[in-house]
Design a protein around this motif. Sequence first.
Motif, short mmCIF file in Angstrom:
data_model
loop_
_atom_site.label_atom_id
_atom_site.label_comp_id
_atom_site.label_asym_id
_atom_site.label_seq_id
_atom_site.Cartn_x
_atom_site.Cartn_y
_atom_site.Cartn_z
N ALA A 297 -11.89 -15.77 -13.09
CA ALA A 297 -13.29 -15.64 -12.67
C ALA A 297 -13.49 -14.59 -11.58
N THR A 298 -12.44 -13.87 -11.24
CA THR A 298 -12.50 -12.97 -10.09
C THR A 298 -12.32 -11.52 -10.50
N ASP A 299 -13.28 -10.68 -10.12
CA ASP A 299 -13.17 -9.24 -10.29
C ASP A 299 -12.37 -8.69 -9.11
N MET A 300 -11.17 -8.18 -9.37
CA MET A 300 -10.30 -7.71 -8.30
C MET A 300 -10.27 -6.18 -8.20
N SER A 301 -11.21 -5.52 -8.83
CA SER A 301 -11.14 -4.06 -8.93
C SER A 301 -11.36 -3.34 -7.61
N ARG A 302 -11.91 -4.03 -6.61
CA ARG A 302 -12.09 -3.37 -5.31
C ARG A 302 -10.95 -3.68 -4.33
N TRP A 303 -9.96 -4.44 -4.80
CA TRP A 303 -8.92 -4.96 -3.90
C TRP A 303 -7.78 -3.95 -3.74
N LYS A 304 -7.48 -3.60 -2.50
CA LYS A 304 -6.33 -2.77 -2.17
C LYS A 304 -5.27 -3.69 -1.56
N LEU A 305 -4.09 -3.69 -2.16
CA LEU A 305 -3.04 -4.63 -1.75
C LEU A 305 -1.78 -3.87 -1.33
N LEU A 306 -1.28 -4.21 -0.16
CA LEU A 306 -0.03 -3.65 0.33
C LEU A 306 1.04 -4.73 0.20
N THR A 307 2.14 -4.39 -0.45
CA THR A 307 3.21 -5.36 -0.61
C THR A 307 4.48 -4.85 0.05
N GLY A 308 5.35 -5.78 0.38
CA GLY A 308 6.63 -5.45 1.03
C GLY A 308 7.44 -6.71 1.17
N GLY A 309 8.50 -6.65 1.95
CA GLY A 309 9.38 -7.81 2.11
C GLY A 309 10.44 -7.86 1.04
N SER A 310 10.05 -7.56 -0.17
CA SER A 310 10.96 -7.37 -1.30
C SER A 310 10.21 -6.53 -2.32
N ALA A 311 10.95 -5.98 -3.27
CA ALA A 311 10.33 -5.04 -4.21
C ALA A 311 9.48 -5.78 -5.24
N ALA A 312 8.29 -5.25 -5.49
CA ALA A 312 7.49 -5.75 -6.61
C ALA A 312 8.11 -5.26 -7.90
N THR A 313 8.24 -6.14 -8.87
CA THR A 313 8.80 -5.73 -10.16
C THR A 313 7.76 -4.94 -10.94
N PRO A 314 8.22 -4.09 -11.87
CA PRO A 314 7.25 -3.38 -12.72
C PRO A 314 6.31 -4.33 -13.45
N ALA A 315 6.82 -5.50 -13.85
CA ALA A 315 5.97 -6.46 -14.57
C ALA A 315 4.85 -6.97 -13.67
N LEU A 316 5.18 -7.32 -12.43
CA LEU A 316 4.15 -7.79 -11.50
C LEU A 316 3.16 -6.67 -11.20
N ALA A 317 3.67 -5.46 -10.99
CA ALA A 317 2.80 -4.32 -10.72
C ALA A 317 1.83 -4.09 -11.88
N LYS A 318 2.32 -4.24 -13.11
CA LYS A 318 1.44 -4.05 -14.27
C LYS A 318 0.36 -5.13 -14.32
N GLN A 319 0.72 -6.36 -14.00
CA GLN A 319 -0.27 -7.43 -13.94
C GLN A 319 -1.39 -7.07 -12.96
N MET A 320 -1.01 -6.53 -11.81
CA MET A 320 -1.99 -6.18 -10.80
C MET A 320 -2.85 -5.01 -11.26
N VAL A 321 -2.21 -4.02 -11.83
CA VAL A 321 -2.96 -2.86 -12.33
C VAL A 321 -3.93 -3.29 -13.42
N ASP A 322 -3.51 -4.20 -14.29
CA ASP A 322 -4.38 -4.68 -15.36
C ASP A 322 -5.62 -5.38 -14.81
#
Length: 546
Positions: A297-322
């Motif tokens: 139910a959430t439009d996340m298209s305006r969200w800028k997210l900084l990640t760290g602590g450990s590497a984001a996997t390509p699969a997780l990154a694709k989920q976020m990009v989608d």
Amino acid sequence: MQTKIIKPAANAHDFPLLIKSLLSSGMRFQPDNEIVYSDVLRYDYRTLYKRVCKLANVLTKAGVKAGDTVAVMDWDSHRYLESYFAVPMIGAVLHHVNIRLSVDQVGYTMNHAEDNLVLVHDDFTVIAEQLADQLPSVRGYIRLSDDQKTSPTSLNSLGEYEALLAEASDEYDFPDFDENSVATLFYTTGTTGNPKGVYFSHRQLVLHTLNGASMLGSFEGQPLLRSDDVYMPMTPMFHVHAWGVPYIATMLGVKQVYPGRYEPNKLLRLFRKEGVTFSHGVPTVLQMILNCDETEATDMSRWKLLTGGSAATPALAKQMVDKGIALFTAYGMSETCPLISAVFLKPAERELELSEQIPQRIKAGVPIGLVDLKIVDPEGNDVAHDGDAVGEIVVRSPWLTQGYYKDEAKGEELWENGWLHTGDVASINEDYVIQIKDRIKDVIKTGGEWISSLELENLISQYPAVSEVAVIGVPDEKWGERPYALVVGKPGEEIDGAAIQQHLLTFVASGHINKWAVPQDIKIVTDIPKTSVGKINKKVIRTQVS
């Protein structure tokens, strides 16, 4: 070297770099912007300054003096933000208590820090009561309550936070003092032994804030946090000052939203209601957000997210990009305050589709301003900047912890040869882009070869039915070590170890990995152990499979 030094005017002011200087600018530039605490409270920047003054008066009346240590046990809140400023601004030291440690470890850190006063949320009163007799340095407690209705306690309570602030003056003349005075203290856990105390001075935190603001907002194509953004952390405020971003946000005067205890659906409801545009968190927290009920139910298209602590996997990154999320990666550690490097996309990379940018967005990025960084071999020799040669990351910058609190030997080990040793294995290319390969302690040594556990995790995560994965090395009589994988499947998906092995063999056929990198032991589980800040806990995994 003989340099020129000119004697200043007799009345020239030697301006110290103190945290109090960060507080005033937000009130000057954007006084109407709000500080929001969940669905409990909201107020503007003028009120923030007055409340910081009130807290300083409460602390002073409670007997807190310069050099004393004030501990905070709270969720992410307006109270915690006020403590970020009031405690160090009166010359005391703010101890960020890691509330997710075991009771024994919490007790150890509070004893080691020699806490004098404790600000404790109702949710942690039971822990504080259990430890009270073991903390001889603690002179009193201030209760933190979301409804101002505290229950009876055996603690030496000086009162409830809001009630005490209501009676205090909203004026305080914050003094100048040596900028090298310790401002904050927190504890980081390692693979063995007790947690280690990491400390930072006013000067270090001010310089980190200034450079963090530059990194987050100045570069074209990377406007993560600017004056018109709305900020909500998803990294606990007790963890490396929430990556230092509350100081940056306050200096800029941006609207800040503090969610209290993290609960994915609640975070997304706050995101929608308050118009959040910038957050940061470790990959496991981001994964929880993407998998919760409110996501659809959430439009996340305006969200800028900084990640760290450990590497984001390509699969997780694709989920976020989608979902339309703009994902960026930063690198650092508790001992580095933490910002050391961040993703910077070159103009040609910014012209690519978001999905095509993923390989660059999940790297550790480029060292930020005032950071000297290099990769060294075990003998301390520099390795080539060719993107292939690997070694340990060592760094210098003005905001790195100068040692471990009351542990000189560990501090000398950290700063061997005058460089802070991160324990991270990486490569760096001719464009200064860092690619983390693994932790030194997590590299799998098999048959005389090194296998990156992070690389295996990335490859396994690309199997469609995989939700989470952790890879460790386990002892093997023939090879020394062999990779061992724990895998969590996506809800409703069929998954088994043999299918994952076949998936990895495609990378063997392409020459991406060697055949001995394919784990013979793959265990399908419902959950993977996490640390107190949401990172995969390989220390616990090793204990469980040994």
